[in-house]
Design a protein around this motif. Structure first.
Motif, PDB file in Angstrom:
ATOM      1  N   PRO A  71       0.919  -0.982  -0.104  1.00 25.94           N
ATOM      2  CA  PRO A  71       0.191  -0.171  -0.049  1.00 25.94           C
ATOM      3  C   PRO A  71       0.942   1.190   0.056  1.00 25.94           C
ATOM      4  CG  PRO A  71       0.019  -0.972   2.105  1.00 25.94           C
ATOM      5  CD  PRO A  71       0.602  -1.908   1.288  1.00 25.94           C
ATOM      6  N   GLU A  72       0.274   2.282  -0.604  1.00 26.48           N
ATOM      7  CA  GLU A  72       1.037   3.512  -0.528  1.00 26.48           C
ATOM      8  C   GLU A  72       1.135   3.988   1.037  1.00 26.48           C
ATOM      9  OE1 GLU A  72       2.206   5.787  -2.763  1.00 26.48           O
ATOM     10  OE2 GLU A  72       2.210   4.199  -4.490  1.00 26.48           O
ATOM     11  N   VAL A  73       2.276   4.608   1.254  1.00 30.36           N
ATOM     12  CA  VAL A  73       2.455   4.910   2.549  1.00 30.36           C
ATOM     13  C   VAL A  73       2.535   6.384   2.505  1.00 30.36           C
ATOM     14  CG1 VAL A  73       4.034   4.900   4.535  1.00 30.36           C
ATOM     15  CG2 VAL A  73       3.757   2.920   3.240  1.00 30.36           C
ATOM     16  N   ALA A  74       1.646   7.040   3.436  1.00 28.76           N
ATOM     17  CA  ALA A  74       1.737   8.466   3.445  1.00 28.76           C
ATOM     18  C   ALA A  74       3.072   9.088   3.976  1.00 28.76           C
ATOM     19  CB  ALA A  74       0.627   9.114   4.449  1.00 28.76           C
ATOM     20  N   PRO A  75       3.542  10.041   3.355  1.00 29.14           N
ATOM     21  CA  PRO A  75       5.020  10.707   3.937  1.00 29.14           C
ATOM     22  C   PRO A  75       4.781  11.126   5.365  1.00 29.14           C
ATOM     23  CG  PRO A  75       4.011  12.221   2.249  1.00 29.14           C
ATOM     24  CD  PRO A  75       3.109  11.048   2.283  1.00 29.14           C
ATOM     25  N   LEU A  76       5.990  10.918   5.994  1.00 28.22           N
ATOM     26  CA  LEU A  76       5.991  11.415   7.515  1.00 28.22           C
ATOM     27  C   LEU A  76       5.997  12.860   7.444  1.00 28.22           C
ATOM     28  CD1 LEU A  76       8.788   8.801   8.611  1.00 28.22           C
ATOM     29  CD2 LEU A  76       6.329   8.715   9.267  1.00 28.22           C
ATOM     30  N   PRO A  77       5.223  13.160   8.567  1.00 31.50           N
ATOM     31  CA  PRO A  77       5.145  14.841   8.708  1.00 31.50           C
ATOM     32  C   PRO A  77       6.525  15.264   9.084  1.00 31.50           C
ATOM     33  CG  PRO A  77       4.139  13.692  10.283  1.00 31.50           C
ATOM     34  CD  PRO A  77       4.483  12.655   9.543  1.00 31.50           C
ATOM     35  N   SER A  78       7.149  16.347   8.531  1.00 33.49           N
ATOM     36  CA  SER A  78       8.393  16.992   8.922  1.00 33.49           C
ATOM     37  C   SER A  78       8.179  17.275  10.378  1.00 33.49           C
ATOM     38  CB  SER A  78       8.591  18.158   7.785  1.00 33.49           C
ATOM     39  OG  SER A  78       7.654  19.258   8.398  1.00 33.49           O
ATOM     40  N   GLU A  79       9.488  17.484  10.968  1.00 37.30           N
ATOM     41  CA  GLU A  79       9.648  17.804  12.108  1.00 37.30           C
ATOM     42  C   GLU A  79       9.417  19.101  12.455  1.00 37.30           C
ATOM     43  OE1 GLU A  79      11.471  16.231  14.786  1.00 37.30           O
ATOM     44  OE2 GLU A  79      11.155  14.530  13.851  1.00 37.30           O
ATOM     45  N   PRO A  80       8.387  19.563  13.564  1.00 33.63           N
ATOM     46  CA  PRO A  80       8.165  20.982  13.674  1.00 33.63           C
ATOM     47  C   PRO A  80       9.467  21.879  14.135  1.00 33.63           C
ATOM     48  CG  PRO A  80       7.391  19.508  15.596  1.00 33.63           C
ATOM     49  CD  PRO A  80       8.157  18.520  14.606  1.00 33.63           C
ATOM     50  N   THR A  81       9.329  22.734  13.693  1.00 30.84           N
ATOM     51  CA  THR A  81      10.359  23.843  13.699  1.00 30.84           C
ATOM     52  C   THR A  81      10.467  24.271  15.042  1.00 30.84           C
ATOM     53  OG1 THR A  81       9.338  25.793  12.820  1.00 30.84           O
ATOM     54  CG2 THR A  81      10.735  24.461  11.396  1.00 30.84           C
ATOM     55  N   PRO A  82      11.488  24.350  16.008  1.00 30.65           N
ATOM     56  CA  PRO A  82      11.325  24.862  17.254  1.00 30.65           C
ATOM     57  C   PRO A  82      11.071  26.191  17.465  1.00 30.65           C
ATOM     58  CG  PRO A  82      13.520  24.432  16.737  1.00 30.65           C
ATOM     59  CD  PRO A  82      12.900  24.162  15.682  1.00 30.65           C
ATOM     60  N   PRO A  83      10.556  26.777  18.476  1.00 30.85           N
ATOM     61  CA  PRO A  83      10.224  28.271  18.475  1.00 30.85           C
ATOM     62  C   PRO A  83      11.660  29.083  18.477  1.00 30.85           C
ATOM     63  CG  PRO A  83       9.734  27.071  20.819  1.00 30.85           C
ATOM     64  CD  PRO A  83      10.065  26.115  19.570  1.00 30.85           C
ATOM     65  N   PRO A  84      11.385  30.198  18.210  1.00 30.86           N
ATOM     66  CA  PRO A  84      12.690  31.087  18.437  1.00 30.86           C
ATOM     67  C   PRO A  84      12.948  31.289  19.750  1.00 30.86           C
ATOM     68  CG  PRO A  84      11.089  32.318  17.604  1.00 30.86           C
ATOM     69  CD  PRO A  84      10.468  30.977  17.461  1.00 30.86           C
ATOM     70  N   VAL A  85      14.398  31.101  19.930  1.00 31.11           N
ATOM     71  CA  VAL A  85      14.918  31.607  21.586  1.00 31.11           C
ATOM     72  C   VAL A  85      14.737  32.863  21.814  1.00 31.11           C
ATOM     73  CG1 VAL A  85      16.946  31.088  23.055  1.00 31.11           C
ATOM     74  CG2 VAL A  85      16.462  29.532  21.157  1.00 31.11           C
ATOM     75  N   PHE A  86      14.491  33.305  22.966  1.00 34.18           N
ATOM     76  CA  PHE A  86      14.393  34.830  23.270  1.00 34.18           C
ATOM     77  C   PHE A  86      15.792  35.324  23.656  1.00 34.18           C
ATOM     78  CE2 PHE A  86      10.200  33.332  23.408  1.00 34.18           C
ATOM     79  CZ  PHE A  86       9.372  34.237  23.183  1.00 34.18           C
TER      80      PHE A  86
END
Length: 86
Positions: A71-86
């Motif tokens: 079966p076709e496998v859905a692509p894995l979601p990309s890694e969420p980008t971390p929030p910018p550091v203050f």
């Protein structure tokens, strides 16, 4: 056999061996397992059976790869980008 050959109107010469070979080829092309063909022909060795197993190029090219059946496998979601550091 000669009578059947004439009645069928086949121009090519036929022998019991050619009928056996045609039978085997049709079994193979219809997807019959090679081991089953070996048993039907009464061969002890698979090497003996392999003499009969000449596959046409079109049959080989039409064979579906087992990988194509996955079966076709859905692509894995990309890694969420971390929030910018203050």
């Amino acid at each position: 056999m000669t009578k059947a050959h004439r009645a069928a109107g086949i121009a090519k010469p036929i022998t019991p061996h050619s009928l056996r070979h045609a039978f085997t080829t049709h079994l193979l092309e219809s997807g019959t397992d090679v081991r089953r063909i070996q048993l039907l022909l009464g061969h002890r060795s698979l090497a003996t059976t392999s003499r009969y197993l000449k596959i046409t190029t079109s049959t080989v090219c039409a064979t579906t790869s087992p990988l194509d059946l996955l079966p076709e496998v859905a692509p894995l979601p990309s890694e969420p980008t971390p929030p910018p550091v203050f």
